[in-house]
Design a protein around this motif. Structure first.
Motif, mmCIF file in Angstrom:
data_model
loop_
_atom_site.group_PDB
_atom_site.id
_atom_site.type_symbol
_atom_site.label_atom_id
_atom_site.label_comp_id
_atom_site.label_asym_id
_atom_site.label_seq_id
_atom_site.Cartn_x
_atom_site.Cartn_y
_atom_site.Cartn_z
ATOM 1 N N GLY A 3 0.740 -1.448 -0.056
ATOM 2 C CA GLY A 3 -0.119 -0.151 0.193
ATOM 3 C C GLY A 3 0.885 1.259 -0.119
ATOM 4 O O GLY A 3 0.320 2.315 -0.357
ATOM 5 N N VAL A 4 2.410 1.139 0.282
ATOM 6 C CA VAL A 4 3.024 2.168 0.148
ATOM 7 C C VAL A 4 3.014 2.993 -1.211
ATOM 8 O O VAL A 4 3.030 2.198 -2.348
ATOM 9 N N ALA A 5 2.915 4.386 -1.445
ATOM 10 C CA ALA A 5 3.045 4.901 -2.649
ATOM 11 C C ALA A 5 4.201 4.518 -3.492
ATOM 12 O O ALA A 5 5.448 4.727 -3.072
ATOM 13 N N ALA A 6 3.917 4.525 -4.693
ATOM 14 C CA ALA A 6 5.094 4.163 -5.648
ATOM 15 C C ALA A 6 4.787 4.501 -7.040
ATOM 16 O O ALA A 6 3.771 5.384 -7.467
ATOM 17 N N PHE A 7 5.837 4.606 -8.047
ATOM 18 C CA PHE A 7 5.698 4.662 -9.417
ATOM 19 C C PHE A 7 5.780 3.450 -9.999
ATOM 20 O O PHE A 7 6.654 2.448 -9.558
ATOM 21 N N ARG A 8 5.091 3.153 -11.171
ATOM 22 C CA ARG A 8 5.214 1.919 -11.853
ATOM 23 C C ARG A 8 5.628 2.491 -13.409
ATOM 24 O O ARG A 8 5.339 3.488 -13.948
ATOM 25 N N SER A 9 6.455 1.661 -13.808
ATOM 26 C CA SER A 9 7.283 1.769 -15.031
ATOM 27 C C SER A 9 6.821 0.702 -16.001
ATOM 28 O O SER A 9 7.301 -0.432 -15.812
ATOM 29 N N ASP A 10 6.494 0.697 -17.096
ATOM 30 C CA ASP A 10 6.315 -0.260 -17.902
ATOM 31 C C ASP A 10 6.892 0.214 -19.378
ATOM 32 O O ASP A 10 6.931 1.331 -19.994
ATOM 33 N N ARG A 11 7.994 -0.747 -19.861
ATOM 34 C CA ARG A 11 8.495 -0.585 -20.851
ATOM 35 C C ARG A 11 8.281 -1.788 -22.028
ATOM 36 O O ARG A 11 8.210 -2.870 -21.713
ATOM 37 N N VAL A 12 8.258 -1.351 -23.372
ATOM 38 C CA VAL A 12 8.011 -2.173 -24.313
ATOM 39 C C VAL A 12 9.319 -1.892 -25.397
ATOM 40 O O VAL A 12 9.304 -0.782 -25.968
ATOM 41 N N SER A 13 9.739 -3.168 -25.851
ATOM 42 C CA SER A 13 10.824 -2.774 -26.995
ATOM 43 C C SER A 13 10.204 -3.637 -28.282
ATOM 44 O O SER A 13 9.523 -4.703 -28.059
ATOM 45 N N VAL A 14 10.312 -3.074 -29.433
ATOM 46 C CA VAL A 14 9.807 -3.490 -30.665
ATOM 47 C C VAL A 14 11.095 -3.852 -31.534
ATOM 48 O O VAL A 14 11.981 -3.157 -31.836
ATOM 49 N N GLY A 15 10.989 -4.879 -32.294
ATOM 50 C CA GLY A 15 11.818 -5.639 -32.957
ATOM 51 C C GLY A 15 11.931 -4.795 -34.668
ATOM 52 O O GLY A 15 10.662 -4.247 -34.909
#
Length: 77
Positions: A42-54
Protein backbone atom coordinates in the motif's frame (compact mmCIF):
# COMPACT_ATOMS: atom_id res chain seq x y z
CA UNK A 1 25.50 -1.99 -16.03
CA UNK A 2 24.77 -3.15 -19.59
CA UNK A 3 21.76 -1.58 -21.35
CA UNK A 4 18.89 -3.99 -22.04
CA UNK A 5 19.08 -3.23 -25.77
CA UNK A 6 22.67 -4.49 -25.91
CA UNK A 7 21.83 -7.64 -23.95
CA UNK A 8 18.91 -8.49 -26.25
CA UNK A 9 21.10 -8.01 -29.33
CA UNK A 10 24.18 -9.83 -28.04
CA UNK A 11 22.54 -12.73 -26.17
CA UNK A 12 19.38 -13.28 -28.22
CA UNK A 13 20.13 -11.69 -31.59
CA UNK A 14 17.14 -9.34 -31.27
CA UNK A 15 17.54 -5.95 -32.94
CA UNK A 16 15.45 -3.29 -31.21
CA UNK A 17 14.19 -0.54 -33.53
CA UNK A 18 11.90 1.32 -31.14
CA UNK A 19 11.00 1.42 -27.48
CA UNK A 20 8.50 3.21 -25.30
CA UNK A 21 8.09 3.68 -21.58
CA UNK A 22 5.05 4.71 -19.59
CA UNK A 23 5.54 5.91 -16.01
CA UNK A 24 2.51 5.89 -13.73
CA UNK A 25 2.86 7.93 -10.56
CA UNK A 26 0.67 7.54 -7.52
CA UNK A 27 0.22 3.78 -7.59
CA UNK A 28 0.24 1.59 -4.48
CA UNK A 29 2.57 -1.37 -3.99
CA UNK A 30 1.03 -4.81 -3.90
CA UNK A 31 2.27 -7.41 -1.42
CA UNK A 32 4.92 -8.92 -3.70
CA UNK A 33 6.43 -5.60 -4.84
CA UNK A 34 6.40 -4.27 -1.27
CA UNK A 35 8.27 -7.36 -0.07
CA UNK A 36 10.90 -6.97 -2.82
CA UNK A 37 11.39 -3.31 -1.92
CA UNK A 38 11.45 -3.96 1.83
CA UNK A 39 8.35 -1.98 2.79
CA UNK A 40 4.69 -2.60 3.56
CA UNK A 41 1.91 -3.12 0.99
CA UNK A 42 0.00 0.00 0.00
CA UNK A 43 3.02 2.33 0.15
CA UNK A 44 3.02 5.02 -2.58
CA UNK A 45 5.10 4.09 -5.63
CA UNK A 46 5.80 4.73 -9.29
CA UNK A 47 5.23 2.04 -11.93
CA UNK A 48 7.24 1.90 -15.14
CA UNK A 49 6.12 -0.23 -18.11
CA UNK A 50 8.58 -0.63 -20.99
CA UNK A 51 8.03 -2.19 -24.42
CA UNK A 52 10.77 -2.86 -26.99
CA UNK A 53 9.86 -3.40 -30.65
CA UNK A 54 11.89 -5.50 -33.11
CA UNK A 55 12.67 -5.08 -36.81
CA UNK A 56 9.40 -6.68 -37.92
CA UNK A 57 7.30 -4.46 -35.62
CA UNK A 58 6.53 -7.13 -33.02
CA UNK A 59 7.16 -6.74 -29.30
CA UNK A 60 10.57 -8.11 -28.43
CA UNK A 61 10.59 -7.32 -24.74
CA UNK A 62 8.05 -6.13 -22.20
CA UNK A 63 9.08 -5.24 -18.67
CA UNK A 64 7.40 -3.63 -15.70
CA UNK A 65 8.91 -2.36 -12.49
CA UNK A 66 7.86 -0.49 -9.38
CA UNK A 67 9.85 2.05 -7.40
CA UNK A 68 8.97 3.22 -3.94
CA UNK A 69 8.08 6.90 -3.84
CA UNK A 70 10.10 9.01 -1.43
CA UNK A 71 9.80 12.55 -0.16
CA UNK A 72 12.68 13.60 -2.42
CA UNK A 73 11.06 12.10 -5.52
CA UNK A 74 9.01 14.76 -7.23
CA UNK A 75 7.60 15.05 -10.74
CA UNK A 76 9.43 17.16 -13.29
CA UNK A 77 8.04 20.67 -13.75
Amino acid sequence: MTPLRQVLTFKLGLEITAARETVSPRCRLDRRAAHELGCRPGVAAFRSDRVSVGLDGTRSSTTASSSRATASASPAP
